[in-house]
Write a protein that holds these residues in place. Structure first.
Motif, mmCIF file in Angstrom:
data_model
loop_
_atom_site.group_PDB
_atom_site.id
_atom_site.type_symbol
_atom_site.label_atom_id
_atom_site.label_comp_id
_atom_site.label_asym_id
_atom_site.label_seq_id
_atom_site.Cartn_x
_atom_site.Cartn_y
_atom_site.Cartn_z
ATOM 1 N N PRO A 121 33.364 95.188 67.784
ATOM 2 C CA PRO A 121 34.023 95.428 68.692
ATOM 3 C C PRO A 121 34.056 96.769 69.426
ATOM 4 O O PRO A 121 33.810 97.547 68.655
ATOM 5 C CB PRO A 121 35.564 94.742 68.507
ATOM 6 C CG PRO A 121 35.196 93.869 67.284
ATOM 7 C CD PRO A 121 33.976 94.826 66.534
ATOM 8 N N ASP A 122 34.218 96.808 70.697
ATOM 9 C CA ASP A 122 34.266 98.114 71.497
ATOM 10 C C ASP A 122 33.140 98.997 70.903
ATOM 11 O O ASP A 122 33.341 100.406 70.639
ATOM 12 C CB ASP A 122 35.671 98.879 71.086
ATOM 13 C CG ASP A 122 36.822 98.163 71.550
ATOM 14 O OD1 ASP A 122 36.716 97.397 72.649
ATOM 15 O OD2 ASP A 122 37.761 97.994 70.544
ATOM 16 N N ALA A 123 32.013 98.383 71.059
ATOM 17 C CA ALA A 123 30.719 99.243 70.678
ATOM 18 C C ALA A 123 29.601 99.275 71.687
ATOM 19 O O ALA A 123 29.567 98.105 72.414
ATOM 20 C CB ALA A 123 30.172 99.001 69.182
ATOM 21 N N THR A 124 29.031 100.517 72.037
ATOM 22 C CA THR A 124 27.946 100.462 73.126
ATOM 23 C C THR A 124 26.716 101.037 72.545
ATOM 24 O O THR A 124 26.841 102.059 71.610
ATOM 25 C CB THR A 124 28.437 100.931 74.405
ATOM 26 O OG1 THR A 124 27.610 100.786 75.536
ATOM 27 C CG2 THR A 124 28.916 102.345 74.083
ATOM 28 N N HIS A 151 37.715 108.342 76.170
ATOM 29 C CA HIS A 151 38.290 107.154 75.495
ATOM 30 C C HIS A 151 39.489 107.709 74.759
ATOM 31 O O HIS A 151 40.244 106.912 74.265
ATOM 32 C CB HIS A 151 37.465 106.438 74.809
ATOM 33 C CG HIS A 151 36.117 105.520 75.165
ATOM 34 N ND1 HIS A 151 36.733 104.263 75.736
ATOM 35 C CD2 HIS A 151 34.914 105.541 75.374
ATOM 36 C CE1 HIS A 151 35.394 103.726 76.562
ATOM 37 N NE2 HIS A 151 34.527 104.665 76.190
ATOM 38 N N THR A 192 31.013 103.193 68.374
ATOM 39 C CA THR A 192 32.238 102.426 68.920
ATOM 40 C C THR A 192 33.119 103.624 69.532
ATOM 41 O O THR A 192 33.002 104.844 69.757
ATOM 42 C CB THR A 192 33.058 102.090 67.769
ATOM 43 O OG1 THR A 192 33.563 103.227 66.982
ATOM 44 C CG2 THR A 192 32.209 101.214 66.658
ATOM 45 N N ASN A 193 34.333 103.097 70.328
ATOM 46 C CA ASN A 193 35.137 103.992 71.165
ATOM 47 C C ASN A 193 35.771 104.657 70.268
ATOM 48 O O ASN A 193 36.210 105.873 70.665
ATOM 49 C CB ASN A 193 36.155 103.028 71.935
ATOM 50 C CG ASN A 193 35.366 102.334 72.818
ATOM 51 O OD1 ASN A 193 34.378 102.445 73.394
ATOM 52 N ND2 ASN A 193 36.442 101.309 73.606
#
Length: 229
Positions: A121-124, A151, A192-193
């Motif tokens: 989750p919340d990863a780019t 963020h 991740t964020n």
């Protein structure tokens, strides 16, 4: 359009399955119980093999949906092996009181050239972060720093993200060096964020690098990223 029709048809089959069984455990992680899929959140990626993103409804509702990738065309047995070794290394570090803030996602080969991969989750990807910062994003000295600032408005939260980044970056530098993980580039390094850096796609390791003629293709993008912070 045909891909969307096939996706819709197969999602209907999955929904029918859950109407019959109500709940089931995910093979990727038997500790997780799911009770259906959220069709609107499912999609396919535009890479060569068109892997599918499937969004399962968590039976433990407050935990949110569980997103996984179903891939065809990649032998995920090697990814499983690399991730298992990295998990062992991280457990040794933790036993010695060294928390490197490692994110080690789950991966399961379900057959020849197919399998399931956990979506963090919340990863780019680092590549996407660079693209969002403009054409010269990779050349800017503060691209990653600005992304973290976006963020984390609070200074304490921002500093924690920076610490997470440096610890996880150091951990992954060590394990990828020990295992000889090759073919590193901005599309298979993720953030991740919360600041955790991690690697994906372990199709080449133990020094098995791609070559152009007699030149080995190794991109030391992690060191470059640290220098940009």
């Amino acid at each position: 359009m045909k891909r969307k029709e096939v996706l819709k048809m197969e999602l209907n089959r999955l929904q029918q399955f859950f109407q019959d069984v109500k709940v089931c455990r995910l093979p990727l992680n038997p500790a997780l119980v799911v009770q259906g899929i959220e069709a609107d959140s499912c999609s396919y990626f535009t890479s060569n093999a068109f892997p599918l993103k499937i969004s399962f409804i968590n039976a433990n509702a407050p935990s949110g949906n569980i997103n996984i990738i179903f891939k065809i065309g990649d032998d995920l047995r090697q990814d499983m092996l690399v991730l298992q070794i990295i998990r062992v290394i991280d457990n040794i570090w933790l036993q010695e009181g060294l928390d490197m803030q490692m994110i080690i996602y789950r991966c399961l080969s379900t057959g020849k050239g197919q399998g399931l991969v956990q979506m963090v989750p919340d990863a780019t990807t680092l590549a996407k972060i660079h693209r969002e910062s403009g054409l010269i994003g990779p050349l800017k000295e503060n691209t990653i720093k600005k992304w973290f600032r976006h963020h984390h408005r609070l200074e304490s939260s921002y500093q924690e993200a920076i610490r997470n980044f440096f610890h996880s970056c150091a951990g992954w530098c060590v394990v990828t060096f020990i295992l000889g993980v090759c073919d590193r580039h901005n599309d298979n390094i993720m953030l991740t964020n919360a600041g955790h850096m991690f690697h994906i796609d372990f199709g080449r390791f133990l020094g098995h690098a791609q070559t152009f003629g007699s030149i080995r293709r190794l991109v030391y993008i992690v060191i470059h990223t640290i220098n940009r912070l």
